[in-house]
Write an enzyme that holds these catalytic residues in place. Structure first.
Site: not given
Ligand code: UD1
Length: 439
Positions: A32, A126, A314, A406
Protein backbone atom coordinates in the site's frame (compact mmCIF):
# COMPACT_ATOMS: atom_id res chain seq x y z
CA UNK A 1 -3.08 -23.22 -20.04
CA UNK A 2 -4.79 -21.57 -17.10
CA UNK A 3 -8.54 -21.97 -16.96
CA UNK A 4 -10.53 -18.86 -17.80
CA UNK A 5 -13.32 -18.08 -15.41
CA UNK A 6 -15.00 -14.92 -16.62
CA UNK A 7 -12.14 -12.47 -17.03
CA UNK A 8 -9.60 -14.23 -14.87
CA UNK A 9 -7.82 -17.55 -14.74
CA UNK A 10 -8.64 -20.18 -12.17
CA UNK A 11 -5.73 -20.92 -9.94
CA UNK A 12 -5.86 -22.80 -6.68
CA UNK A 13 -3.82 -23.76 -3.68
CA UNK A 14 -4.01 -27.37 -2.55
CA UNK A 15 -3.11 -27.47 1.12
CA UNK A 16 -2.61 -30.37 3.51
CA UNK A 17 -2.97 -28.90 6.96
CA UNK A 18 -1.72 -29.85 10.34
CA UNK A 19 2.01 -29.08 10.43
CA UNK A 20 3.38 -26.27 12.58
CA UNK A 21 5.17 -23.61 10.51
CA UNK A 22 8.76 -23.24 11.63
CA UNK A 23 11.68 -21.23 10.24
CA UNK A 24 12.47 -17.79 8.87
CA UNK A 25 10.61 -15.63 6.39
CA UNK A 26 11.62 -12.37 4.69
CA UNK A 27 8.92 -9.70 4.39
CA UNK A 28 8.58 -7.63 1.19
CA UNK A 29 8.10 -3.90 0.77
CA UNK A 30 4.66 -2.56 1.70
CA UNK A 31 2.17 -2.89 -1.15
CA UNK A 32 0.00 0.00 0.00
CA UNK A 33 2.99 2.32 0.40
CA UNK A 34 4.31 1.20 -2.99
CA UNK A 35 1.07 2.17 -4.73
CA UNK A 36 1.23 5.74 -3.42
CA UNK A 37 4.97 6.00 -4.09
CA UNK A 38 4.75 4.71 -7.67
CA UNK A 39 2.03 7.25 -8.45
CA UNK A 40 4.06 10.02 -6.78
CA UNK A 41 7.06 9.14 -8.93
CA UNK A 42 5.09 10.53 -11.90
CA UNK A 43 5.37 13.98 -10.41
CA UNK A 44 8.90 14.70 -11.57
CA UNK A 45 10.47 14.63 -15.03
CA UNK A 46 13.71 13.34 -13.52
CA UNK A 47 14.36 9.59 -13.06
CA UNK A 48 13.30 8.04 -9.76
CA UNK A 49 14.66 4.74 -8.43
CA UNK A 50 12.38 2.77 -6.13
CA UNK A 51 13.83 -0.10 -4.11
CA UNK A 52 12.15 -2.84 -2.05
CA UNK A 53 9.14 -2.79 -4.39
CA UNK A 54 6.97 -5.88 -3.89
CA UNK A 55 6.41 -7.97 -7.03
CA UNK A 56 2.64 -8.37 -6.67
CA UNK A 57 -0.12 -7.91 -9.20
CA UNK A 58 -1.49 -4.65 -7.73
CA UNK A 59 1.85 -2.85 -8.14
CA UNK A 60 2.45 -4.42 -11.55
CA UNK A 61 -0.98 -3.30 -12.79
CA UNK A 62 -0.27 0.25 -11.61
CA UNK A 63 3.08 0.20 -13.44
CA UNK A 64 1.32 -0.98 -16.64
CA UNK A 65 -1.20 1.85 -16.30
CA UNK A 66 1.63 4.34 -15.89
CA UNK A 67 3.33 2.94 -19.01
CA UNK A 68 0.06 3.39 -20.93
CA UNK A 69 0.43 7.19 -20.56
CA UNK A 70 4.08 7.33 -21.62
CA UNK A 71 5.94 6.69 -18.35
CA UNK A 72 9.10 4.64 -18.93
CA UNK A 73 9.50 1.82 -16.40
CA UNK A 74 12.88 0.00 -16.25
CA UNK A 75 13.00 -3.07 -14.05
CA UNK A 76 16.53 -2.94 -12.65
CA UNK A 77 15.89 -6.10 -10.62
CA UNK A 78 12.88 -7.95 -9.26
CA UNK A 79 12.43 -5.39 -6.48
CA UNK A 80 13.94 -2.25 -8.01
CA UNK A 81 12.45 -0.05 -10.73
CA UNK A 82 13.55 3.13 -12.43
CA UNK A 83 10.65 5.39 -13.36
CA UNK A 84 11.06 8.19 -15.90
CA UNK A 85 7.98 10.33 -16.35
CA UNK A 86 9.48 13.06 -18.53
CA UNK A 87 7.51 12.02 -21.59
CA UNK A 88 3.94 11.59 -20.32
CA UNK A 89 1.77 11.80 -23.45
CA UNK A 90 -1.76 11.44 -22.07
CA UNK A 91 -3.61 12.58 -18.97
CA UNK A 92 -6.33 9.96 -19.40
CA UNK A 93 -5.73 6.60 -17.75
CA UNK A 94 -8.29 4.14 -18.94
CA UNK A 95 -6.43 0.86 -19.38
CA UNK A 96 -8.57 -2.22 -18.79
CA UNK A 97 -6.51 -3.30 -15.80
CA UNK A 98 -6.55 -0.07 -13.86
CA UNK A 99 -10.24 -0.47 -12.99
CA UNK A 100 -9.35 -3.53 -10.96
CA UNK A 101 -7.15 -1.81 -8.43
CA UNK A 102 -8.07 0.61 -5.73
CA UNK A 103 -5.00 2.77 -5.95
CA UNK A 104 -5.71 3.97 -9.49
CA UNK A 105 -7.01 7.10 -7.77
CA UNK A 106 -3.48 8.06 -6.70
CA UNK A 107 -2.65 8.74 -10.35
CA UNK A 108 -5.40 11.34 -10.27
CA UNK A 109 -3.81 13.27 -7.38
CA UNK A 110 -0.33 12.94 -8.89
CA UNK A 111 -1.34 14.15 -12.38
CA UNK A 112 -3.53 16.91 -10.95
CA UNK A 113 -0.56 18.22 -8.98
CA UNK A 114 1.86 18.08 -11.90
CA UNK A 115 -0.33 18.89 -14.92
CA UNK A 116 -3.44 20.43 -13.28
CA UNK A 117 -5.59 17.94 -15.17
CA UNK A 118 -6.36 14.19 -15.16
CA UNK A 119 -9.00 11.55 -15.91
CA UNK A 120 -8.80 8.05 -14.46
CA UNK A 121 -11.17 5.07 -14.66
CA UNK A 122 -13.09 4.82 -11.38
CA UNK A 123 -11.27 2.69 -8.83
CA UNK A 124 -12.11 -0.96 -8.19
CA UNK A 125 -10.33 -3.04 -5.55
CA UNK A 126 -11.55 -5.64 -3.13
CA UNK A 127 -15.27 -5.98 -2.58
CA UNK A 128 -15.35 -5.30 1.15
CA UNK A 129 -18.23 -2.83 1.20
CA UNK A 130 -19.08 0.47 -0.40
CA UNK A 131 -15.87 2.41 -0.94
CA UNK A 132 -16.80 6.06 -1.54
CA UNK A 133 -14.26 8.63 -2.76
CA UNK A 134 -16.11 11.73 -1.60
CA UNK A 135 -13.23 12.79 0.68
CA UNK A 136 -10.74 12.65 -2.20
CA UNK A 137 -13.11 14.83 -4.25
CA UNK A 138 -13.65 17.21 -1.34
CA UNK A 139 -9.87 17.61 -1.01
CA UNK A 140 -9.30 18.32 -4.70
CA UNK A 141 -12.16 20.82 -4.75
CA UNK A 142 -10.73 22.59 -1.69
CA UNK A 143 -7.50 23.01 -3.66
CA UNK A 144 -9.48 24.76 -6.40
CA UNK A 145 -10.01 21.87 -8.84
CA UNK A 146 -13.27 20.86 -10.49
CA UNK A 147 -14.15 17.15 -10.15
CA UNK A 148 -16.65 15.31 -12.30
CA UNK A 149 -17.63 11.67 -12.74
CA UNK A 150 -18.99 10.56 -16.11
CA UNK A 151 -18.89 7.42 -18.27
CA UNK A 152 -16.94 5.55 -15.57
CA UNK A 153 -14.17 8.14 -15.49
CA UNK A 154 -13.35 10.55 -12.71
CA UNK A 155 -11.92 13.77 -14.12
CA UNK A 156 -10.36 16.69 -12.35
CA UNK A 157 -9.01 19.99 -13.61
CA UNK A 158 -7.72 23.28 -12.18
CA UNK A 159 -6.45 26.55 -13.65
CA UNK A 160 -4.61 27.14 -10.39
CA UNK A 161 -4.14 24.73 -7.52
CA UNK A 162 -4.07 26.69 -4.27
CA UNK A 163 -3.33 25.34 -0.78
CA UNK A 164 -6.25 25.06 1.61
CA UNK A 165 -7.40 23.88 5.04
CA UNK A 166 -9.11 20.51 4.70
CA UNK A 167 -10.88 18.65 7.50
CA UNK A 168 -11.51 15.04 6.58
CA UNK A 169 -14.91 13.76 7.74
CA UNK A 170 -13.58 10.21 8.13
CA UNK A 171 -10.05 8.95 8.68
CA UNK A 172 -9.09 7.78 5.21
CA UNK A 173 -5.72 6.54 4.03
CA UNK A 174 -6.58 7.02 0.36
CA UNK A 175 -7.81 10.60 0.60
CA UNK A 176 -4.95 11.63 2.93
CA UNK A 177 -2.35 10.36 0.44
CA UNK A 178 -4.17 11.73 -2.60
CA UNK A 179 -4.47 15.22 -1.13
CA UNK A 180 -0.79 15.13 -0.07
CA UNK A 181 0.17 14.31 -3.68
CA UNK A 182 -1.79 17.16 -5.28
CA UNK A 183 -1.00 19.69 -2.53
CA UNK A 184 2.76 19.08 -2.80
CA UNK A 185 2.75 21.02 -6.09
CA UNK A 186 -0.02 23.51 -5.20
CA UNK A 187 0.61 27.20 -4.47
CA UNK A 188 0.89 27.94 -0.75
CA UNK A 189 0.07 25.92 2.34
CA UNK A 190 -2.33 23.02 2.82
CA UNK A 191 -3.38 21.64 6.19
CA UNK A 192 -5.07 18.22 6.34
CA UNK A 193 -6.86 17.67 9.64
CA UNK A 194 -8.08 14.28 10.87
CA UNK A 195 -5.46 12.74 8.57
CA UNK A 196 -4.76 8.99 8.51
CA UNK A 197 -1.62 8.00 10.46
CA UNK A 198 -0.82 4.62 8.85
CA UNK A 199 2.87 3.81 8.28
CA UNK A 200 2.31 3.92 4.52
CA UNK A 201 0.99 7.51 4.74
CA UNK A 202 4.28 8.42 6.44
CA UNK A 203 6.26 6.50 3.82
CA UNK A 204 4.61 8.34 0.92
CA UNK A 205 5.27 11.67 2.70
CA UNK A 206 8.93 10.73 3.25
CA UNK A 207 9.22 9.76 -0.41
CA UNK A 208 7.70 13.07 -1.57
CA UNK A 209 10.03 14.96 0.79
CA UNK A 210 12.99 13.10 -0.71
CA UNK A 211 11.82 14.54 -4.08
CA UNK A 212 11.87 18.07 -2.65
CA UNK A 213 8.33 18.35 -1.26
CA UNK A 214 7.73 20.03 2.09
CA UNK A 215 5.40 17.84 4.17
CA UNK A 216 5.40 17.96 7.96
CA UNK A 217 3.36 16.03 10.52
CA UNK A 218 2.77 12.79 8.58
CA UNK A 219 2.06 10.13 11.21
CA UNK A 220 0.01 12.60 13.30
CA UNK A 221 -3.54 13.68 12.56
CA UNK A 222 -2.50 17.09 11.25
CA UNK A 223 -0.36 17.19 8.10
CA UNK A 224 1.06 20.50 6.87
CA UNK A 225 2.21 20.81 3.28
CA UNK A 226 4.03 23.79 1.80
CA UNK A 227 3.58 23.60 -1.96
CA UNK A 228 6.78 23.68 -4.05
CA UNK A 229 7.20 24.54 -7.73
CA UNK A 230 8.95 21.38 -8.82
CA UNK A 231 9.95 17.96 -7.56
CA UNK A 232 13.20 16.21 -8.44
CA UNK A 233 14.51 12.67 -8.87
CA UNK A 234 15.40 10.45 -5.91
CA UNK A 235 16.33 6.93 -4.82
CA UNK A 236 14.05 5.53 -2.15
CA UNK A 237 13.50 2.20 -0.38
CA UNK A 238 9.92 1.27 0.59
CA UNK A 239 9.12 0.28 4.20
CA UNK A 240 8.35 -3.38 5.03
CA UNK A 241 4.78 -4.58 4.65
CA UNK A 242 2.97 -4.47 7.99
CA UNK A 243 0.12 -6.67 6.77
CA UNK A 244 2.28 -9.34 5.12
CA UNK A 245 4.30 -9.52 8.36
CA UNK A 246 1.09 -9.71 10.44
CA UNK A 247 -0.23 -12.49 8.20
CA UNK A 248 2.89 -14.61 8.81
CA UNK A 249 2.61 -13.88 12.55
CA UNK A 250 -0.89 -15.34 12.46
CA UNK A 251 0.39 -18.27 10.35
CA UNK A 252 2.69 -19.12 13.26
CA UNK A 253 -0.12 -18.63 15.79
CA UNK A 254 -2.75 -20.75 14.05
CA UNK A 255 -0.38 -23.66 13.31
CA UNK A 256 1.32 -23.49 16.74
CA UNK A 257 4.58 -22.74 15.02
CA UNK A 258 7.75 -20.75 15.60
CA UNK A 259 8.68 -18.16 12.96
CA UNK A 260 11.39 -15.50 12.75
CA UNK A 261 9.86 -12.71 10.67
CA UNK A 262 12.66 -10.74 9.02
CA UNK A 263 12.79 -7.26 7.48
CA UNK A 264 10.05 -5.70 9.60
CA UNK A 265 9.57 -2.57 11.72
CA UNK A 266 8.33 -4.07 15.02
CA UNK A 267 6.76 -0.70 16.03
CA UNK A 268 4.33 -0.98 13.08
CA UNK A 269 3.24 -4.40 14.37
CA UNK A 270 2.47 -3.39 17.97
CA UNK A 271 -1.32 -3.71 17.82
CA UNK A 272 -0.95 -7.13 16.17
CA UNK A 273 1.69 -8.31 18.64
CA UNK A 274 -0.43 -7.13 21.58
CA UNK A 275 -3.38 -9.28 20.47
CA UNK A 276 -1.20 -12.31 19.79
CA UNK A 277 0.31 -12.02 23.28
CA UNK A 278 -3.22 -11.89 24.74
CA UNK A 279 -3.95 -15.02 22.74
CA UNK A 280 -1.04 -16.81 24.44
CA UNK A 281 1.81 -16.40 21.93
CA UNK A 282 5.31 -15.33 22.84
CA UNK A 283 6.88 -12.52 20.87
CA UNK A 284 10.49 -11.43 20.91
CA UNK A 285 11.35 -8.17 19.14
CA UNK A 286 14.71 -7.30 17.58
CA UNK A 287 15.76 -4.22 15.56
CA UNK A 288 14.33 -5.35 12.23
CA UNK A 289 12.96 -8.78 12.98
CA UNK A 290 10.54 -10.44 15.30
CA UNK A 291 10.13 -14.01 16.53
CA UNK A 292 6.74 -15.46 17.33
CA UNK A 293 6.27 -18.75 19.13
CA UNK A 294 2.87 -20.35 19.66
CA UNK A 295 3.51 -23.23 22.03
CA UNK A 296 -0.05 -23.93 23.15
CA UNK A 297 -3.67 -23.67 22.09
CA UNK A 298 -4.68 -20.07 21.42
CA UNK A 299 -6.90 -18.24 23.90
CA UNK A 300 -9.95 -16.11 23.12
CA UNK A 301 -9.80 -12.33 22.79
CA UNK A 302 -11.99 -9.45 21.68
CA UNK A 303 -10.90 -6.88 19.13
CA UNK A 304 -12.27 -3.96 17.12
CA UNK A 305 -10.60 -2.76 13.93
CA UNK A 306 -9.55 0.88 14.01
CA UNK A 307 -7.38 3.28 12.02
CA UNK A 308 -3.64 3.13 12.92
CA UNK A 309 -2.37 2.71 15.62
CA UNK A 310 -5.44 0.52 16.23
CA UNK A 311 -5.81 -3.06 15.04
CA UNK A 312 -5.82 -2.96 11.20
CA UNK A 313 -8.93 -3.90 9.24
CA UNK A 314 -6.58 -5.68 6.82
CA UNK A 315 -5.75 -8.14 9.64
CA UNK A 316 -9.37 -8.79 10.63
CA UNK A 317 -9.93 -12.00 8.62
CA UNK A 318 -6.61 -13.46 9.82
CA UNK A 319 -7.45 -12.93 13.51
CA UNK A 320 -10.94 -14.39 13.01
CA UNK A 321 -9.42 -17.50 11.38
CA UNK A 322 -7.03 -17.92 14.33
CA UNK A 323 -9.75 -17.34 16.94
CA UNK A 324 -11.90 -19.98 15.21
CA UNK A 325 -9.53 -22.56 16.73
CA UNK A 326 -8.98 -20.85 20.10
CA UNK A 327 -10.34 -21.75 23.51
CA UNK A 328 -13.47 -19.77 24.40
CA UNK A 329 -15.73 -17.26 22.68
CA UNK A 330 -14.33 -14.14 21.01
CA UNK A 331 -15.96 -11.09 19.47
CA UNK A 332 -14.34 -9.31 16.51
CA UNK A 333 -15.90 -6.00 15.45
CA UNK A 334 -15.23 -4.42 12.07
CA UNK A 335 -15.50 -0.64 12.21
CA UNK A 336 -13.88 0.42 8.91
CA UNK A 337 -15.63 -1.49 6.11
CA UNK A 338 -19.23 -2.65 6.17
CA UNK A 339 -18.99 -5.91 4.23
CA UNK A 340 -15.85 -7.56 5.43
CA UNK A 341 -17.18 -10.86 6.80
CA UNK A 342 -18.00 -12.51 3.46
CA UNK A 343 -15.35 -15.18 4.07
CA UNK A 344 -17.01 -16.43 7.27
CA UNK A 345 -19.21 -18.87 5.32
CA UNK A 346 -16.03 -20.48 3.99
CA UNK A 347 -14.66 -20.93 7.53
CA UNK A 348 -18.00 -22.45 8.53
CA UNK A 349 -17.49 -25.06 5.77
CA UNK A 350 -14.30 -25.97 7.62
CA UNK A 351 -16.17 -26.53 10.87
CA UNK A 352 -15.80 -23.08 12.46
CA UNK A 353 -18.59 -21.89 14.73
CA UNK A 354 -19.05 -18.22 13.82
CA UNK A 355 -22.14 -16.03 13.81
CA UNK A 356 -22.10 -12.60 12.21
CA UNK A 357 -24.35 -10.03 13.85
CA UNK A 358 -24.21 -6.56 12.29
CA UNK A 359 -20.57 -5.56 12.18
CA UNK A 360 -19.41 -8.16 14.69
CA UNK A 361 -18.41 -11.79 14.38
CA UNK A 362 -19.03 -13.98 17.43
CA UNK A 363 -16.57 -16.84 17.32
CA UNK A 364 -16.88 -19.95 19.44
CA UNK A 365 -13.50 -21.64 19.18
CA UNK A 366 -13.40 -25.29 18.07
CA UNK A 367 -10.66 -27.81 18.68
CA UNK A 368 -9.79 -28.33 15.05
CA UNK A 369 -10.92 -27.11 11.63
CA UNK A 370 -11.28 -29.64 8.82
CA UNK A 371 -10.18 -29.29 5.18
CA UNK A 372 -12.74 -28.17 2.59
CA UNK A 373 -13.12 -26.64 -0.86
CA UNK A 374 -13.15 -22.91 -0.17
CA UNK A 375 -13.09 -19.74 -2.20
CA UNK A 376 -11.04 -16.58 -1.59
CA UNK A 377 -13.52 -13.69 -1.73
CA UNK A 378 -10.88 -10.94 -1.55
CA UNK A 379 -7.18 -10.38 -0.83
CA UNK A 380 -6.91 -10.49 2.96
CA UNK A 381 -9.78 -12.93 3.48
CA UNK A 382 -8.09 -15.20 0.92
CA UNK A 383 -4.89 -15.16 2.97
CA UNK A 384 -6.88 -15.88 6.14
CA UNK A 385 -8.51 -18.92 4.50
CA UNK A 386 -5.06 -20.23 3.56
CA UNK A 387 -4.04 -19.90 7.23
CA UNK A 388 -7.17 -21.79 8.29
CA UNK A 389 -6.38 -24.53 5.76
CA UNK A 390 -2.80 -24.79 7.07
CA UNK A 391 -4.16 -25.48 10.54
CA UNK A 392 -7.00 -27.77 9.44
CA UNK A 393 -7.05 -31.53 9.50
CA UNK A 394 -6.84 -32.99 5.99
CA UNK A 395 -6.78 -31.38 2.58
CA UNK A 396 -8.25 -28.05 1.47
CA UNK A 397 -8.55 -26.51 -1.96
CA UNK A 398 -8.49 -22.71 -1.98
CA UNK A 399 -10.03 -21.34 -5.16
CA UNK A 400 -9.64 -17.87 -6.73
CA UNK A 401 -6.16 -17.28 -5.37
CA UNK A 402 -5.75 -14.53 -7.95
CA UNK A 403 -7.03 -12.21 -5.19
CA UNK A 404 -4.25 -13.33 -2.83
CA UNK A 405 -1.61 -12.67 -5.47
CA UNK A 406 -2.69 -9.03 -5.64
CA UNK A 407 -0.86 -8.42 -2.39
CA UNK A 408 1.34 -11.36 -1.36
CA UNK A 409 4.55 -12.11 -3.26
CA UNK A 410 5.36 -15.83 -3.56
CA UNK A 411 2.89 -16.61 -0.77
CA UNK A 412 2.89 -20.38 -1.24
CA UNK A 413 6.66 -20.50 -1.76
CA UNK A 414 7.30 -18.63 1.48
CA UNK A 415 4.82 -20.85 3.33
CA UNK A 416 6.43 -23.96 1.88
CA UNK A 417 9.85 -22.81 3.09
CA UNK A 418 8.33 -22.80 6.59
CA UNK A 419 7.25 -26.42 6.22
CA UNK A 420 3.71 -25.94 4.87
CA UNK A 421 2.35 -28.56 2.53
CA UNK A 422 0.94 -26.25 -0.17
CA UNK A 423 0.88 -26.56 -3.96
CA UNK A 424 -0.33 -24.09 -6.56
CA UNK A 425 -2.23 -25.46 -9.54
CA UNK A 426 -2.66 -23.40 -12.64
CA UNK A 427 -4.06 -25.77 -15.17
CA UNK A 428 -7.47 -27.04 -16.04
CA UNK A 429 -6.22 -30.59 -15.70
CA UNK A 430 -4.91 -30.02 -12.19
CA UNK A 431 -7.76 -27.82 -10.99
CA UNK A 432 -9.72 -29.62 -8.32
CA UNK A 433 -13.33 -28.51 -8.40
CA UNK A 434 -15.00 -30.71 -5.85
CA UNK A 435 -12.92 -33.78 -5.38
CA UNK A 436 -10.71 -33.65 -2.35
CA UNK A 437 -9.94 -36.09 0.32
CA UNK A 438 -9.85 -35.75 4.07
CA UNK A 439 -7.18 -37.94 5.55
C1 UD1 B 1 -6.62 1.56 2.20
C2 UD1 B 1 -5.92 0.28 1.89
C3 UD1 B 1 -6.72 -0.90 2.40
C4 UD1 B 1 -7.08 -0.73 3.86
C5 UD1 B 1 -7.70 0.64 4.12
C6 UD1 B 1 -7.89 0.93 5.61
C7 UD1 B 1 -4.73 0.83 -0.14
C8 UD1 B 1 -4.60 0.63 -1.60
N1 UD1 B 1 -5.74 0.20 0.46
O1 UD1 B 1 -7.84 1.53 1.47
O2 UD1 B 1 -5.94 -2.07 2.22
O3 UD1 B 1 -8.04 -1.71 4.21
O4 UD1 B 1 -6.85 1.68 3.60
O5 UD1 B 1 -6.68 0.84 6.28
O6 UD1 B 1 -3.93 1.50 0.50
N2 UD1 B 1 -14.07 6.62 3.05
C9 UD1 B 1 -15.06 7.55 2.79
N3 UD1 B 1 -14.83 8.48 1.80
C10 UD1 B 1 -13.68 8.52 1.08
C11 UD1 B 1 -12.66 7.56 1.37
C12 UD1 B 1 -12.90 6.61 2.36
O7 UD1 B 1 -16.10 7.55 3.40
O8 UD1 B 1 -13.53 9.39 0.21
C13 UD1 B 1 -14.28 5.62 4.13
C14 UD1 B 1 -14.27 4.19 3.62
O9 UD1 B 1 -15.53 3.79 3.14
C15 UD1 B 1 -13.85 3.42 4.86
C16 UD1 B 1 -12.89 4.41 5.55
O10 UD1 B 1 -13.18 5.69 5.01
O11 UD1 B 1 -14.95 3.21 5.69
C17 UD1 B 1 -11.42 4.11 5.35
O12 UD1 B 1 -11.13 4.02 3.96
P1 UD1 B 1 -9.68 4.32 3.39
O13 UD1 B 1 -8.72 4.45 4.52
O14 UD1 B 1 -9.76 5.43 2.43
O15 UD1 B 1 -9.39 3.00 2.60
P2 UD1 B 1 -8.66 2.86 1.22
O16 UD1 B 1 -7.68 3.98 1.03
O17 UD1 B 1 -9.68 2.58 0.18
Amino acid sequence: MPVNKGDHKVEQYIISGGSPLVGEVEICGAKNAALGILAASLMTDEPVIIENLPDVSDTNVLLQAMESIGVVVDRLSRHTVKISAGAVNSLIVESAYIKKIRASYYILGALLGKYRKASVALPGGCNIGSRPIDQHMKGFKALGASVRISHGLISTEADRLVGSHIYLDVVTVGATINIMLAASLAEGKTIIENAAKEPHVVDVANFLNSMGASIKGAGTDIIRIKGVEKLHGTTYSIIPDQIEAGTFMFAAAITRGDIMIKNVIPKHLESISAKLIEMGCEIEEFDDQLRIVAAKRLMKTHVKTLPYPGFPTDMQPQIVAALATSEGTSVVTESIFENRFRYVDELIKMGALIKVEGNSAIIEGVNRLTGALIQAPDLRAGAALVLAALAAEGESVVDDIIYIERGYEDFHIKLRSLGACIEKTDSNKDARRAVFKVS
